[in-house]
Design a protein around this motif. Structure first.
Motif, PDB file in Angstrom:
ATOM      1  N   ASN A 211       0.820  -1.206   0.000  1.00 20.49           N
ATOM      2  CA  ASN A 211       0.000   0.000   0.000  1.00 20.49           C
ATOM      3  C   ASN A 211       0.858   1.262   0.000  1.00 20.49           C
ATOM      4  O   ASN A 211       0.477   2.281  -0.583  1.00 20.49           O
ATOM      5  CB  ASN A 211      -0.933   0.004   1.207  1.00 20.49           C
ATOM      6  CG  ASN A 211      -2.109  -0.941   1.030  1.00 20.49           C
ATOM      7  OD1 ASN A 211      -2.464  -1.295  -0.093  1.00 20.49           O
ATOM      8  ND2 ASN A 211      -2.717  -1.355   2.134  1.00 20.49           N
ATOM      9  N   ALA A 212       2.021   1.197   0.665  1.00 19.34           N
ATOM     10  CA  ALA A 212       2.926   2.351   0.660  1.00 19.34           C
ATOM     11  C   ALA A 212       3.411   2.644  -0.754  1.00 19.34           C
ATOM     12  O   ALA A 212       3.472   3.799  -1.186  1.00 19.34           O
ATOM     13  CB  ALA A 212       4.107   2.088   1.586  1.00 19.34           C
ATOM     14  N   SER A 213       3.749   1.594  -1.479  1.00 18.30           N
ATOM     15  CA  SER A 213       4.199   1.762  -2.858  1.00 18.30           C
ATOM     16  C   SER A 213       3.068   2.285  -3.737  1.00 18.30           C
ATOM     17  O   SER A 213       3.268   3.174  -4.572  1.00 18.30           O
ATOM     18  CB  SER A 213       4.715   0.425  -3.401  1.00 18.30           C
ATOM     19  OG  SER A 213       5.147   0.560  -4.733  1.00 18.30           O
ATOM     20  N   ARG A 214       1.864   1.745  -3.536  1.00 15.90           N
ATOM     21  CA  ARG A 214       0.713   2.202  -4.314  1.00 15.90           C
ATOM     22  C   ARG A 214       0.405   3.668  -4.021  1.00 15.90           C
ATOM     23  O   ARG A 214       0.034   4.427  -4.918  1.00 15.90           O
ATOM     24  CB  ARG A 214      -0.517   1.344  -3.993  1.00 15.90           C
ATOM     25  CG  ARG A 214      -0.499  -0.057  -4.576  1.00 15.90           C
ATOM     26  CD  ARG A 214      -1.782  -0.792  -4.231  1.00 15.90           C
ATOM     27  NE  ARG A 214      -2.947  -0.175  -4.875  1.00 15.90           N
ATOM     28  CZ  ARG A 214      -4.213  -0.494  -4.572  1.00 15.90           C
ATOM     29  NH1 ARG A 214      -4.467  -1.384  -3.620  1.00 15.90           N
ATOM     30  NH2 ARG A 214      -5.218   0.095  -5.208  1.00 15.90           N
ATOM     31  N   TRP A 215       0.558   4.067  -2.754  1.00 14.11           N
ATOM     32  CA  TRP A 215       0.287   5.463  -2.372  1.00 14.11           C
ATOM     33  C   TRP A 215       1.221   6.404  -3.124  1.00 14.11           C
ATOM     34  O   TRP A 215       0.782   7.398  -3.693  1.00 14.11           O
ATOM     35  CB  TRP A 215       0.454   5.624  -0.859  1.00 14.11           C
ATOM     36  CG  TRP A 215       0.104   7.000  -0.344  1.00 14.11           C
ATOM     37  CD1 TRP A 215       0.827   8.148  -0.494  1.00 14.11           C
ATOM     38  CD2 TRP A 215      -1.073   7.360   0.389  1.00 14.11           C
ATOM     39  NE1 TRP A 215       0.189   9.198   0.102  1.00 14.11           N
ATOM     40  CE2 TRP A 215      -0.980   8.752   0.654  1.00 14.11           C
ATOM     41  CE3 TRP A 215      -2.175   6.656   0.863  1.00 14.11           C
ATOM     42  CZ2 TRP A 215      -1.961   9.440   1.364  1.00 14.11           C
ATOM     43  CZ3 TRP A 215      -3.152   7.342   1.569  1.00 14.11           C
ATOM     44  CH2 TRP A 215      -3.042   8.715   1.812  1.00 14.11           C
ATOM     45  N   LYS A 216       2.521   6.076  -3.125  1.00  8.69           N
ATOM     46  CA  LYS A 216       3.492   6.933  -3.810  1.00  8.69           C
ATOM     47  C   LYS A 216       3.211   6.994  -5.306  1.00  8.69           C
ATOM     48  O   LYS A 216       3.241   8.069  -5.916  1.00  8.69           O
ATOM     49  CB  LYS A 216       4.908   6.417  -3.559  1.00  8.69           C
ATOM     50  CG  LYS A 216       5.369   6.575  -2.120  1.00  8.69           C
ATOM     51  CD  LYS A 216       6.774   6.030  -1.931  1.00  8.69           C
ATOM     52  CE  LYS A 216       7.235   6.194  -0.491  1.00  8.69           C
ATOM     53  NZ  LYS A 216       8.605   5.674  -0.275  1.00  8.69           N
ATOM     54  N   LYS A 217       2.939   5.845  -5.885  1.00  5.64           N
ATOM     55  CA  LYS A 217       2.664   5.803  -7.323  1.00  5.64           C
ATOM     56  C   LYS A 217       1.404   6.594  -7.659  1.00  5.64           C
ATOM     57  O   LYS A 217       1.379   7.376  -8.620  1.00  5.64           O
ATOM     58  CB  LYS A 217       2.516   4.349  -7.772  1.00  5.64           C
ATOM     59  CG  LYS A 217       2.178   4.189  -9.246  1.00  5.64           C
ATOM     60  CD  LYS A 217       2.033   2.718  -9.614  1.00  5.64           C
ATOM     61  CE  LYS A 217       1.610   2.561 -11.065  1.00  5.64           C
ATOM     62  NZ  LYS A 217       1.442   1.135 -11.444  1.00  5.64           N
ATOM     63  N   ALA A 218       0.350   6.402  -6.868  1.00  8.59           N
ATOM     64  CA  ALA A 218      -0.914   7.088  -7.136  1.00  8.59           C
ATOM     65  C   ALA A 218      -0.780   8.592  -6.929  1.00  8.59           C
ATOM     66  O   ALA A 218      -1.363   9.390  -7.677  1.00  8.59           O
ATOM     67  CB  ALA A 218      -2.014   6.526  -6.238  1.00  8.59           C
ATOM     68  N   PHE A 219      -0.002   8.986  -5.923  1.00 11.35           N
ATOM     69  CA  PHE A 219       0.174  10.412  -5.646  1.00 11.35           C
ATOM     70  C   PHE A 219       0.884  11.100  -6.808  1.00 11.35           C
ATOM     71  O   PHE A 219       0.446  12.147  -7.302  1.00 11.35           O
ATOM     72  CB  PHE A 219       0.965  10.592  -4.352  1.00 11.35           C
ATOM     73  CG  PHE A 219       1.068  12.024  -3.899  1.00 11.35           C
ATOM     74  CD1 PHE A 219      -0.031  12.679  -3.374  1.00 11.35           C
ATOM     75  CD2 PHE A 219       2.262  12.714  -4.000  1.00 11.35           C
ATOM     76  CE1 PHE A 219       0.053  14.003  -2.962  1.00 11.35           C
ATOM     77  CE2 PHE A 219       2.359  14.035  -3.588  1.00 11.35           C
ATOM     78  CZ  PHE A 219       1.252  14.677  -3.067  1.00 11.35           C
ATOM     79  N   LEU A 220       1.982  10.503  -7.264  1.00 11.54           N
ATOM     80  CA  LEU A 220       2.704  11.074  -8.393  1.00 11.54           C
ATOM     81  C   LEU A 220       1.852  11.052  -9.660  1.00 11.54           C
ATOM     82  O   LEU A 220       1.884  11.985 -10.467  1.00 11.54           O
ATOM     83  CB  LEU A 220       4.006  10.306  -8.625  1.00 11.54           C
ATOM     84  CG  LEU A 220       5.088  10.483  -7.553  1.00 11.54           C
ATOM     85  CD1 LEU A 220       6.250   9.536  -7.815  1.00 11.54           C
ATOM     86  CD2 LEU A 220       5.572  11.920  -7.513  1.00 11.54           C
TER      87      LEU A 220
END
Length: 262
Positions: A211-220
């Motif tokens: 989820n941390a990786s998805r958060w960063k990807k989605a934010f960018l």
């Protein structure tokens, strides 16, 4: 990606008020129902008309960014535009107060003139986005809803998560209704969503690595979608094509960012 020249809140407000004036209806309420495609006194009508007031607020704020001489000239008409949007309740269904009579066309012409000036002054910003294609932003928003609803209370505070989901779903609704409320309203709400996500991201604890990786990807990805939407090159097709690929490139880079920032 198509380019918009009538891209401000003031343009959309002018279009809506002009449509109400020319609706052919005998009462203000019937005219607004026709233009907003909503039943009188329904929740949908209230929600849609509330967005019209937001367009007015945005217009007033953006007029304040104009050079002083222009600002003073257009601020004289703000009360008339406000009066066109907000009427006493007894006026809404009064058949003797037809919108064609109540709405002064000269005042609406001043609103359109202000819109053109705002567009020229703020073009390429969220106040006057250059593009009209919202598909990528919509996709990013839906990814955010999927991510947030999948996160546990141990990862993100429940009320914070629910507020974010509600805000993003409202942005999706605005995207779906961009023909009615315009792209500048979408850009305004998208900026607010990014701000909320930034604040929420600073409070995350015990987030699962995936989820941390998805958060960063989605934010960018959402930021990239907003940048492309606001600043799409208005002349060179090559620049437009490059802009459309920017989201994919940033997302690809984000995939290589580990959850712990290494």
């Amino acid at each position: 990606m198509s380019i918009s020249n009538e891209n401000t809140a003031a343009h959309r407000l002018h279009t809506l008020l002009q449509s109400v004036r020319n609706s052919g209806e005998s009462s203000l309420g019937a005219a607004w129902c026709k233009v907003l495609d909503a039943e009188w006194n329904s929740g949908d009508f209230v929600r849609r008309h509330a967005e019209v007031t937001v367009l007015l607020q945005m217009t007033i704020r953006q007029i304040s960014s104009l050079p002083e001489r222009s600002r003073l000239r257009y601020e004289r008409h703000v009360a008339d535009w406000w009066g066109a949007v907000m009427q006493p309740l007894h006026n809404w269904n009064d058949g003797t107060r037809a919108p064609a009579i109540m709405f002064n066309e000269d005042k609406l012409d001043h609103l359109e003139s202000a819109a053109d000036l705002i567009s020229g002054h703020l073009v390429g910003s969220g106040a006057a986005p250059r593009a009209t294609n919202l598909e990528e932003m919509s996709r990013q928003c839906n990814e955010w809803v999927d991510l947030l609803t999948a996160m546990e209370d141990s990862e993100i505070n429940g009320p914070v998560r629910d507020a974010l989901v509600s805000q993003i779903r409202h942005l999706i609704w605005l995207i779906e209704n961009s023909d009615l409320f315009g792209t500048a309203r979408v850009a305004e709400e998208a900026s607010a969503v990014i701000g909320s996500l930034t604040q929420a991201g600073a409070t995350l604890v015990n987030v699962e690595p995936g989820n941390a990786s998805r958060w960063k990807k989605a934010f960018l990805g959402l930021i990239a979608a907003c940048v492309v939407f606001n600043q799409a090159a208005p002349v060179f097709q090559g620049a437009i094509t490059a802009g459309e690929s920017l989201v994919k490139e940033i997302s690809a880079v984000a995939e290589h960012i580990s959850p712990d920032g290494e």
